[in-house]
Design a protein around this motif. Sequence first.
Motif, PDB file in Angstrom:
ATOM      1  N   THR A  36      -4.081 -14.599  -8.472  1.00 42.30           N
ATOM      2  CA  THR A  36      -3.724 -14.248  -7.097  1.00 42.30           C
ATOM      3  C   THR A  36      -2.632 -15.144  -6.527  1.00 42.30           C
ATOM      4  O   THR A  36      -1.922 -14.742  -5.615  1.00 42.30           O
ATOM      5  N   TYR A  72      -9.878  -6.889  -5.179  1.00 40.91           N
ATOM      6  CA  TYR A  72      -8.528  -6.649  -4.679  1.00 40.91           C
ATOM      7  C   TYR A  72      -8.117  -5.182  -4.765  1.00 40.91           C
ATOM      8  O   TYR A  72      -6.935  -4.855  -4.677  1.00 40.91           O
ATOM      9  N   SER A  89      -2.193  -6.263  -3.607  1.00 42.62           N
ATOM     10  CA  SER A  89      -0.889  -6.874  -3.883  1.00 42.62           C
ATOM     11  C   SER A  89       0.250  -5.858  -3.789  1.00 42.62           C
ATOM     12  O   SER A  89       1.413  -6.218  -3.899  1.00 42.62           O
TER      13      SER A  89
END
Length: 118
Positions: A36, A72, A89
Amino acid sequence: MENCIILRDCSGFIHLLPDEILRLEGDRNYTHVLLTDGRKLLFSKTIGYMLERMPEGTLMRISKSHAINPTYLRSVFLRRHQRYVYLTSGEKFEVSRRRAQEMRRRSKLQSPATHPIR
């Protein structure tokens, strides 16, 4: 540090927390571990071998060469010929046909608020 994942590379042992791993990307007999914080680690092991070493539920395999951390996962798009996951992301990855069936079964067990499926 009981949830810590210990991986060995050429320089020694690396200790990672499950939340530090964003995704795995397989490349034949090598696996890239993307973190990350933007780091990218390379291991001379297959993605299957790496997943066997992870605690259950840490990562979810979405295709032959990709596994993602469900923490995520932003959204899932599963239609007949279009199967994608979107990560927080901003990355988009195709889901294999077989893995899509598994994800549909999983999504029925989870609430729609956590992983919206369109």
